[in-house]
Design a protein around this motif. Sequence first.
Motif, PDB file in Angstrom:
ATOM      1  N   VAL A   1      10.452  -6.320 -11.339  1.00 45.20           N
ATOM      2  CA  VAL A   1       9.986  -5.385 -10.310  1.00 45.20           C
ATOM      3  C   VAL A   1      10.672  -5.696  -8.972  1.00 45.20           C
ATOM      4  O   VAL A   1      11.129  -4.791  -8.266  1.00 45.20           O
TER       5      VAL A   1
ATOM      6  N   THR B   1      13.241  -3.517  -6.758  1.00 45.67           N
ATOM      7  CA  THR B   1      12.964  -3.236  -5.344  1.00 45.67           C
ATOM      8  C   THR B   1      14.212  -3.488  -4.497  1.00 45.67           C
ATOM      9  O   THR B   1      14.502  -2.737  -3.564  1.00 45.67           O
TER      10      THR B   1
ATOM     11  N   LEU C   1      16.483  -0.562  -5.040  1.00 43.28           N
ATOM     12  CA  LEU C   1      15.975   0.650  -4.385  1.00 43.28           C
ATOM     13  C   LEU C   1      16.169   0.566  -2.874  1.00 43.28           C
ATOM     14  O   LEU C   1      16.641   1.524  -2.241  1.00 43.28           O
TER      15      LEU C   1
ATOM     16  N   ASN D   1      19.855   0.913  -1.878  1.00 41.56           N
ATOM     17  CA  ASN D   1      20.313   2.302  -1.981  1.00 41.56           C
ATOM     18  C   ASN D   1      19.737   3.164  -0.871  1.00 41.56           C
ATOM     19  O   ASN D   1      20.434   3.993  -0.301  1.00 41.56           O
ATOM     20  N   TYR D   2      18.451   2.958  -0.586  1.00 39.71           N
ATOM     21  CA  TYR D   2      17.800   3.770   0.460  1.00 39.71           C
ATOM     22  C   TYR D   2      18.491   3.545   1.799  1.00 39.71           C
ATOM     23  O   TYR D   2      18.705   4.480   2.561  1.00 39.71           O
TER      24      TYR D   2
ATOM     25  N   TRP E   1      21.642   5.584   1.809  1.00 38.81           N
ATOM     26  CA  TRP E   1      21.390   7.028   1.957  1.00 38.81           C
ATOM     27  C   TRP E   1      20.989   7.365   3.389  1.00 38.81           C
ATOM     28  O   TRP E   1      21.459   8.364   3.947  1.00 38.81           O
ATOM     29  N   CYS E   2      20.126   6.524   3.961  1.00 44.24           N
ATOM     30  CA  CYS E   2      19.724   6.764   5.351  1.00 44.24           C
ATOM     31  C   CYS E   2      20.940   6.655   6.270  1.00 44.24           C
ATOM     32  O   CYS E   2      21.055   7.376   7.264  1.00 44.24           O
TER      33      CYS E   2
ATOM     34  N   ILE F   1      21.863  13.186  -3.832  1.00 43.67           N
ATOM     35  CA  ILE F   1      21.062  11.949  -3.742  1.00 43.67           C
ATOM     36  C   ILE F   1      19.887  11.968  -4.716  1.00 43.67           C
ATOM     37  O   ILE F   1      19.556  10.948  -5.323  1.00 43.67           O
TER      38      ILE F   1
ATOM     39  N   ALA G   1      18.868   9.071  -7.268  1.00 45.02           N
ATOM     40  CA  ALA G   1      17.544   8.444  -7.225  1.00 45.02           C
ATOM     41  C   ALA G   1      16.867   8.548  -8.591  1.00 45.02           C
ATOM     42  O   ALA G   1      16.258   7.586  -9.072  1.00 45.02           O
TER      43      ALA G   1
ATOM     44  N   VAL H   1      15.813   5.207 -10.528  1.00 45.12           N
ATOM     45  CA  VAL H   1      14.387   4.942 -10.798  1.00 45.12           C
ATOM     46  C   VAL H   1      14.132   4.892 -12.307  1.00 45.12           C
ATOM     47  O   VAL H   1      13.427   4.004 -12.799  1.00 45.12           O
TER      48      VAL H   1
ATOM     49  N   PHE I   1      15.300   1.716 -13.598  1.00 46.65           N
ATOM     50  CA  PHE I   1      14.389   0.682 -13.103  1.00 46.65           C
ATOM     51  C   PHE I   1      13.133   0.605 -13.974  1.00 46.65           C
ATOM     52  O   PHE I   1      12.648  -0.477 -14.312  1.00 46.65           O
ATOM     53  N   LEU I   2      12.612   1.778 -14.376  1.00 46.22           N
ATOM     54  CA  LEU I   2      11.406   1.783 -15.212  1.00 46.22           C
ATOM     55  C   LEU I   2      11.685   1.090 -16.553  1.00 46.22           C
ATOM     56  O   LEU I   2      10.855   0.337 -17.062  1.00 46.22           O
TER      57      LEU I   2
ATOM     58  N   MET J   1       2.265   0.942 -12.876  1.00 45.85           N
ATOM     59  CA  MET J   1       3.560   0.453 -12.380  1.00 45.85           C
ATOM     60  C   MET J   1       4.587   1.585 -12.329  1.00 45.85           C
ATOM     61  O   MET J   1       5.327   1.735 -11.364  1.00 45.85           O
ATOM     62  N   TYR J   2       4.617   2.363 -13.388  1.00 45.37           N
ATOM     63  CA  TYR J   2       5.565   3.495 -13.424  1.00 45.37           C
ATOM     64  C   TYR J   2       5.336   4.411 -12.227  1.00 45.37           C
ATOM     65  O   TYR J   2       6.269   4.776 -11.516  1.00 45.37           O
TER      66      TYR J   2
ATOM     67  N   PHE K   1       6.384   3.213  -8.677  1.00 43.68           N
ATOM     68  CA  PHE K   1       7.809   3.291  -8.331  1.00 43.68           C
ATOM     69  C   PHE K   1       8.339   4.725  -8.361  1.00 43.68           C
ATOM     70  O   PHE K   1       9.312   5.029  -7.687  1.00 43.68           O
ATOM     71  N   ILE K   2       7.675   5.576  -9.111  1.00 39.29           N
ATOM     72  CA  ILE K   2       8.073   6.986  -9.052  1.00 39.29           C
ATOM     73  C   ILE K   2       7.698   7.551  -7.673  1.00 39.29           C
ATOM     74  O   ILE K   2       8.497   8.259  -7.048  1.00 39.29           O
TER      75      ILE K   2
ATOM     76  N   GLY L   1      10.247   6.306  -5.312  1.00 37.99           N
ATOM     77  CA  GLY L   1      11.516   7.038  -5.478  1.00 37.99           C
ATOM     78  C   GLY L   1      11.448   8.416  -4.843  1.00 37.99           C
ATOM     79  O   GLY L   1      12.378   8.837  -4.138  1.00 37.99           O
TER      80      GLY L   1
ATOM     81  N   MET M   1      11.567   8.142  -1.186  1.00 41.96           N
ATOM     82  CA  MET M   1      12.928   7.861  -0.713  1.00 41.96           C
ATOM     83  C   MET M   1      13.760   9.135  -0.634  1.00 41.96           C
ATOM     84  O   MET M   1      14.471   9.376   0.347  1.00 41.96           O
ATOM     85  N   VAL M   2      13.664   9.946  -1.683  1.00 46.84           N
ATOM     86  CA  VAL M   2      14.469  11.179  -1.698  1.00 46.84           C
ATOM     87  C   VAL M   2      14.023  12.127  -0.583  1.00 46.84           C
ATOM     88  O   VAL M   2      14.842  12.778   0.056  1.00 46.84           O
TER      89      VAL M   2
ATOM     90  N   THR N   1      12.710  11.390   2.286  1.00 47.04           N
ATOM     91  CA  THR N   1      12.753  10.893   3.670  1.00 47.04           C
ATOM     92  C   THR N   1      14.106  10.349   4.099  1.00 47.04           C
ATOM     93  O   THR N   1      14.221   9.815   5.197  1.00 47.04           O
ATOM     94  N   PHE N   2      15.136  10.444   3.250  1.00 47.52           N
ATOM     95  CA  PHE N   2      16.373   9.798   3.673  1.00 47.52           C
ATOM     96  C   PHE N   2      17.124  10.586   4.758  1.00 47.52           C
ATOM     97  O   PHE N   2      17.949  10.012   5.463  1.00 47.52           O
ATOM     98  N   THR N   3      16.799  11.869   4.920  1.00 52.96           N
ATOM     99  CA  THR N   3      17.382  12.574   6.072  1.00 52.96           C
ATOM    100  C   THR N   3      16.304  12.735   7.144  1.00 52.96           C
ATOM    101  O   THR N   3      15.108  12.833   6.827  1.00 52.96           O
TER     102      THR N   3
END
Lengths: 605, 259
Positions: free
Chosen positions: A330, A334, A337, A340-341, A344-345, A360, A364, A368, A371-372, B43-44, B47-48, B51, B54-55, B57-59
Amino acid sequence: MARLLGGLLLVVLAVTLLPGDWPAVDSGLTQSAFAQGAAKTETATAGIAAPKLTPDDYPRIAGVNGRIVVWLVAQLHLWFAAFVLAVPIFVFIIEAIGMSTRDKRYDDMAYEFIKISIAAYSLTAILGGFLVFSLIIFYPHVIQYLGAIFKDTMFYYALLFFLESAALYLYYYGWQWLQGGFRKWVHLTLGLVLNAAGTMLMFLANGWLTFMMSPAGIDPGGIFTGDVWTALHNHLWNPINIHRMVANVAYGGSIVGAYAAFKFLAATRAEERAHYDWMGYTANFIAISALLPLPFAGYYLAAEIYAYSQQMGITLMGGIFAWLFIIQAVLIGTLFLSANYYLWCGMARSEGAARYNRYIKYLAFVIVAAFLVWFTPHTLVLTNEELKALGGPYHKYLGPLGIMPAKNTAVNVMILFTALSFLIYRRANRIAMVGWAKAGNAVQVALFSAGIANIFFLGIYHGYFTNTVYKVASSIPQVITTLVVIAASIVIDAMMYRGAKEVAPLRWGRVPERAQYALFLLAVAFTWLMGLMGYIRSGIRQHWHVVGVFRDNSPDAFTPTLGYAANVVSVGTIIFMAMVIFVFWLSQVSAVKTTPAGFWKEQAS
Amino acid sequence: MAMLPRIPRLLQAVLTVAVIYGGFRLVFDAILGQPIPASLMTMYMFFIVAGVFMVFTFTEESAREMVVPIRALVEDPSRKPIRNLVFVLVPLAAGGLTYMKMLPSFEAPLELRSIHPAPPTTVELYGKRFDLLKLENPFRKLEKADPEKFRELVAEGGAVYIANCQYCHGDKLDGKGPYAAALNPVPLNFQDIGTIAQLQESYLFWRIATGGPGLPKEGAPWLSSMPVWQEFLEEDEIWKVILFLYDYTGHRPRSWGHE
């Protein structure tokens, strides 16, 4: 400086306090200890026997748990040591880049990097001294036994420490003095000496701890009959050397990245923000570059542990430590992730990046998803109802994702897509002008597609339908595939974007603040991860000081519960982060000048 | 054709998470009949959600748009009624969830059980000491040297298995023998890629010979109803059963030698 010298003195004093002819000294050892009496004086010919201790042979201090002290101090020492060993490596590289390109910005940044490590260096030395004293106090017979085997290397370790310190101080304090022409070459050479001494130090210490895991030179009766090289060059020495070397660079990059983020958030002027943004980007780049090969180095280490001892391997990955590996997975995810974030930012630095924003979400999605798979456990935590619903402790469809071939496939895909994020970032503000740009893109797409297909084929076919040799060996072509795809794409990209047209300028400093928190997350996740894995590495020895040779009979010779271990590691992480913030603050304070009006006597002019 | 109103970003993010969650439930629960356990699903989904966040908020624009409804809820005076409602409902929901979590139940606590206990380096069996690091199946070499003899040994191993092991581990080696339903944990499914395919033959020898009582104390408390088979079977019989287990399932034992 004074603290560093203090730390050095502690180490040297500790080493000299220990008797030269160690096995001969029986300081309060019970009669049964050193039962093989031959070991007492004739160490070279008759060998060195491990003592048989009783709980009374472990000194205690009221209200202090010796194991926790040694655990925490060793871990704190290691965190700082990893940082101060890593920083000079990339400082040396950045300085060399600056020297060859004659771009002073690189030189300035390298100087700022090394400045951060100076305060951390004295903390490393102090903690090293503290560790040696803790070991002497709480585990005197263990350190005595190891000292008997490694006395030569321990002595040279102390001497090397002097060399490293001298090189570091000359390198740092002589930075402005040794500028230009031949002087710069001298300075760069000092950097090389510093790195060589630091790496040697780490290799020596690695030899001691790997001997405790995979002792070499031991006869069937459990007596050490080898020489110091045999002991040092044990089965796990090189795997640990490689793993630590790569991990240190990634870790050092992440801590410097956190420093840059700290300064960025505290900056009040646009130039300052631009400078620390660039510094944070570079640090993140270093961290990611080292992070990409790190899973392979880790896999190599784990495979060697398995090959050395099935028992140790199963304890590690399938037995009691397996659940900590899920936490490890995990945390590694992290790291990917957040790295990468941050990239992208960072695309906000140029308006030209908007063209790539729509891709993007696909990146992602894949990262992800990989990662799972990466953290899906093989054995599930199930309620009784779930157990009944599944018909057993395994999940029919997710169970196969719990073993290494699936993990290897997932991590390779994760690495490839992280590299893809980086390629997209590089293109953000430019358009390729070469005539073969379309063909170049097509080749890159083909490379990635073929690479991913090959990784899946190797992972699925060799991973699930062949025997262990091929199963483990198939990870190597997987790694090579990943590295070849990344290297070839970067080369093509570099050629394609030579003389490229800039569509919009890259504005350093124009990055959202939340990207800086991604850098903090990277540093914290790394620290936590190292603490956890450090515990696992040491913990798989279980009730042995030296596996199969020297039994741990202390009252603490039990494997703590997962929650207890995680708590100790977490407390260590908090202490370390507090100390790091102190180091960052020091660097801030050193630049502040206060001139109190009327405090000092006016000097007659 | 009338234009559909654009879905706000925050709602888009929530819908994306909901669709993925629904997709998991549909595929694994309804179609495949193998639900994802709650521990793994948590857990899944964590992180989803990360993810998706992240998608979305990156802009800068997207991040700002995400925050707009939340900021409006907190700051806009005209939204006072809904704000009050949310500020009451959210703590109530959190309290309710905590209450449900803490409520005592008759359900047995979760177990973090490791399926592969670590073997010792050496073991005393049949009055001899075996070094498990070096121990090999004495019959394995016949697989190439004398295939006919090897087939015979496999068949003999099969006979031993049917006479002794299939009651729990099943005649298809899938862990579904006639006694399996009465056991908790259920007997191991040897067909699964994660069981014997991951192990050396020496491990199986130790595990079969010493059974449940032979499990290491480091990982206690172990739950296993496996008998101590060295009291019922000869050494050779155990090795033959091991040959049969691998032969029937098609797995290869973990080994460091090339074929």
